[in-house]
Design a protein around this motif. Sequence first.
Motif, PDB file in Angstrom:
ATOM      1  N   ARG A 156       0.830  -1.202   0.000  1.00 51.50           N
ATOM      2  CA  ARG A 156       0.000   0.000   0.000  1.00 51.50           C
ATOM      3  C   ARG A 156       0.866   1.255   0.000  1.00 51.50           C
ATOM      4  O   ARG A 156       0.629   2.188  -0.778  1.00 51.50           O
ATOM      5  CB  ARG A 156      -0.925  -0.011   1.214  1.00 51.50           C
ATOM      6  CG  ARG A 156      -1.971   1.079   1.195  1.00 51.50           C
ATOM      7  CD  ARG A 156      -2.911   1.019   2.394  1.00 51.50           C
ATOM      8  NE  ARG A 156      -3.594  -0.254   2.468  1.00 51.50           N
ATOM      9  CZ  ARG A 156      -3.576  -1.067   3.523  1.00 51.50           C
ATOM     10  NH1 ARG A 156      -2.902  -0.741   4.608  1.00 51.50           N
ATOM     11  NH2 ARG A 156      -4.242  -2.205   3.512  1.00 51.50           N
ATOM     12  N   THR A 157       1.912   1.287   0.829  1.00 54.70           N
ATOM     13  CA  THR A 157       2.779   2.463   0.872  1.00 54.70           C
ATOM     14  C   THR A 157       3.561   2.619  -0.429  1.00 54.70           C
ATOM     15  O   THR A 157       3.753   3.742  -0.901  1.00 54.70           O
ATOM     16  CB  THR A 157       3.751   2.393   2.069  1.00 54.70           C
ATOM     17  OG1 THR A 157       4.497   1.192   1.987  1.00 54.70           O
ATOM     18  CG2 THR A 157       3.002   2.461   3.377  1.00 54.70           C
ATOM     19  N   MET A 158       3.988   1.506  -1.018  1.00 51.81           N
ATOM     20  CA  MET A 158       4.694   1.594  -2.298  1.00 51.81           C
ATOM     21  C   MET A 158       3.774   2.131  -3.380  1.00 51.81           C
ATOM     22  O   MET A 158       4.176   2.942  -4.214  1.00 51.81           O
ATOM     23  CB  MET A 158       5.236   0.216  -2.692  1.00 51.81           C
ATOM     24  CG  MET A 158       6.422  -0.222  -1.861  1.00 51.81           C
ATOM     25  SD  MET A 158       6.923  -1.920  -2.131  1.00 51.81           S
ATOM     26  CE  MET A 158       7.148  -1.987  -3.875  1.00 51.81           C
ATOM     27  N   ARG A 159       2.513   1.696  -3.374  1.00 50.84           N
ATOM     28  CA  ARG A 159       1.552   2.165  -4.363  1.00 50.84           C
ATOM     29  C   ARG A 159       1.296   3.662  -4.191  1.00 50.84           C
ATOM     30  O   ARG A 159       1.265   4.405  -5.169  1.00 50.84           O
ATOM     31  CB  ARG A 159       0.258   1.373  -4.224  1.00 50.84           C
ATOM     32  CG  ARG A 159      -0.730   1.622  -5.323  1.00 50.84           C
ATOM     33  CD  ARG A 159      -1.908   0.687  -5.303  1.00 50.84           C
ATOM     34  NE  ARG A 159      -2.504   0.549  -3.985  1.00 50.84           N
ATOM     35  CZ  ARG A 159      -2.658  -0.605  -3.339  1.00 50.84           C
ATOM     36  NH1 ARG A 159      -2.247  -1.733  -3.881  1.00 50.84           N
ATOM     37  NH2 ARG A 159      -3.219  -0.651  -2.151  1.00 50.84           N
ATOM     38  N   GLU A 160       1.160   4.107  -2.939  1.00 50.10           N
ATOM     39  CA  GLU A 160       0.943   5.539  -2.692  1.00 50.10           C
ATOM     40  C   GLU A 160       2.148   6.365  -3.100  1.00 50.10           C
ATOM     41  O   GLU A 160       2.010   7.451  -3.661  1.00 50.10           O
ATOM     42  CB  GLU A 160       0.629   5.758  -1.211  1.00 50.10           C
ATOM     43  CG  GLU A 160      -0.738   5.264  -0.812  1.00 50.10           C
ATOM     44  CD  GLU A 160      -0.957   5.315   0.683  1.00 50.10           C
ATOM     45  OE1 GLU A 160      -0.048   5.801   1.413  1.00 50.10           O
ATOM     46  OE2 GLU A 160      -2.028   4.866   1.132  1.00 50.10           O
ATOM     47  N   ARG A 161       3.351   5.846  -2.866  1.00 45.82           N
ATOM     48  CA  ARG A 161       4.564   6.545  -3.238  1.00 45.82           C
ATOM     49  C   ARG A 161       4.682   6.656  -4.760  1.00 45.82           C
ATOM     50  O   ARG A 161       5.084   7.676  -5.300  1.00 45.82           O
ATOM     51  CB  ARG A 161       5.771   5.817  -2.670  1.00 45.82           C
ATOM     52  CG  ARG A 161       6.960   6.709  -2.462  1.00 45.82           C
ATOM     53  CD  ARG A 161       8.086   5.999  -1.774  1.00 45.82           C
ATOM     54  NE  ARG A 161       7.864   6.013  -0.337  1.00 45.82           N
ATOM     55  CZ  ARG A 161       8.436   5.177   0.502  1.00 45.82           C
ATOM     56  NH1 ARG A 161       9.242   4.246   0.055  1.00 45.82           N
ATOM     57  NH2 ARG A 161       8.220   5.265   1.784  1.00 45.82           N
ATOM     58  N   ARG A 163       2.197   6.664  -6.888  1.00 43.55           N
ATOM     59  CA  ARG A 163       1.176   7.613  -7.361  1.00 43.55           C
ATOM     60  C   ARG A 163       1.675   9.044  -7.200  1.00 43.55           C
ATOM     61  O   ARG A 163       1.402   9.900  -8.016  1.00 43.55           O
ATOM     62  CB  ARG A 163      -0.124   7.431  -6.595  1.00 43.55           C
ATOM     63  CG  ARG A 163      -0.888   6.238  -7.014  1.00 43.55           C
ATOM     64  CD  ARG A 163      -2.190   6.172  -6.260  1.00 43.55           C
ATOM     65  NE  ARG A 163      -2.885   4.934  -6.565  1.00 43.55           N
ATOM     66  CZ  ARG A 163      -3.831   4.404  -5.823  1.00 43.55           C
ATOM     67  NH1 ARG A 163      -4.212   5.000  -4.705  1.00 43.55           N
ATOM     68  NH2 ARG A 163      -4.409   3.282  -6.173  1.00 43.55           N
ATOM     69  N   GLY A 164       2.406   9.310  -6.120  1.00 46.29           N
ATOM     70  CA  GLY A 164       2.920  10.642  -5.875  1.00 46.29           C
ATOM     71  C   GLY A 164       3.969  11.061  -6.893  1.00 46.29           C
ATOM     72  O   GLY A 164       4.108  12.237  -7.213  1.00 46.29           O
ATOM     73  N   ASN A 165       4.704  10.108  -7.462  1.00 46.13           N
ATOM     74  CA  ASN A 165       5.746  10.421  -8.446  1.00 46.13           C
ATOM     75  C   ASN A 165       5.150  10.840  -9.782  1.00 46.13           C
ATOM     76  O   ASN A 165       5.769  11.570 -10.535  1.00 46.13           O
ATOM     77  CB  ASN A 165       6.649   9.198  -8.659  1.00 46.13           C
ATOM     78  CG  ASN A 165       7.528   8.931  -7.457  1.00 46.13           C
ATOM     79  OD1 ASN A 165       7.726   9.817  -6.628  1.00 46.13           O
ATOM     80  ND2 ASN A 165       8.058   7.730  -7.368  1.00 46.13           N
ATOM     81  N   ARG A 166       3.952  10.402 -10.092  1.00 45.43           N
ATOM     82  CA  ARG A 166       3.338  10.726 -11.392  1.00 45.43           C
ATOM     83  C   ARG A 166       2.820  12.157 -11.432  1.00 45.43           C
ATOM     84  O   ARG A 166       2.710  12.749 -12.475  1.00 45.43           O
ATOM     85  CB  ARG A 166       2.195   9.765 -11.691  1.00 45.43           C
ATOM     86  CG  ARG A 166       2.678   8.454 -12.217  1.00 45.43           C
ATOM     87  CD  ARG A 166       1.515   7.676 -12.728  1.00 45.43           C
ATOM     88  NE  ARG A 166       1.490   6.413 -11.987  1.00 45.43           N
ATOM     89  CZ  ARG A 166       0.430   5.681 -11.745  1.00 45.43           C
ATOM     90  NH1 ARG A 166      -0.722   6.071 -12.175  1.00 45.43           N
ATOM     91  NH2 ARG A 166       0.506   4.566 -11.077  1.00 45.43           N
ATOM     92  N   GLU A 167       2.462  12.674 -10.298  1.00 46.61           N
ATOM     93  CA  GLU A 167       1.825  14.011 -10.278  1.00 46.61           C
ATOM     94  C   GLU A 167       2.773  15.120 -10.434  1.00 46.61           C
ATOM     95  O   GLU A 167       3.817  15.301 -10.549  1.00 46.61           O
ATOM     96  CB  GLU A 167       1.074  14.196  -8.962  1.00 46.61           C
ATOM     97  CG  GLU A 167      -0.094  13.262  -8.853  1.00 46.61           C
ATOM     98  CD  GLU A 167      -0.765  13.382  -7.489  1.00 46.61           C
ATOM     99  OE1 GLU A 167      -0.382  14.246  -6.700  1.00 46.61           O
ATOM    100  OE2 GLU A 167      -1.671  12.598  -7.222  1.00 46.61           O
TER     101      GLU A 167
END
Length: 167
Positions: A156-161, A163-167
Amino acid sequence: MWRGAADVAKKDPEERIIASNRKARHDYEILDTFEAGMVLSGTEVKSLREGKASLVDGFGQFYRDELYIENVYIPEYLNGSWTNHAARRRRKLLLHRQELTKIERKISESGLTIVPLSLYFKNGRAKIEIGVARGKKEYDKRQSLREKQDNREALRTMRERNRGNRE
């Protein structure tokens, strides 16, 4: 490599799972697995084709050098006549002699048992996957649940991290 559901369906369209024993993987440490055929009556096969069965209380036992599975629930066929089967009868498993001796040798150790893991059709024939298993202690169960939860949180934390790189 991750495979989607469509890839799995293309792999073996003839294999259809009827029932799986998820509780067995929680309560037992599976040491070895085997695929076996089953000796079934006609109404049992028809009932399985409707997708009804339960492996929860099932276990394997040897009688006269042959392996039987007991307490597996296959409900009576609704359209059956007086020739219908008993729902929890003893059913013979079909395995090669080498596999039977290997299983018998393993369960002669203390604390090991035979547990049904899944029931499925493969190329039109009913098959059962059985496992030679050792019962888990309560702290082992808690530890495995904790490991699953930790893995989920890490993903979950890897997925959130990511997602943050794409923005």
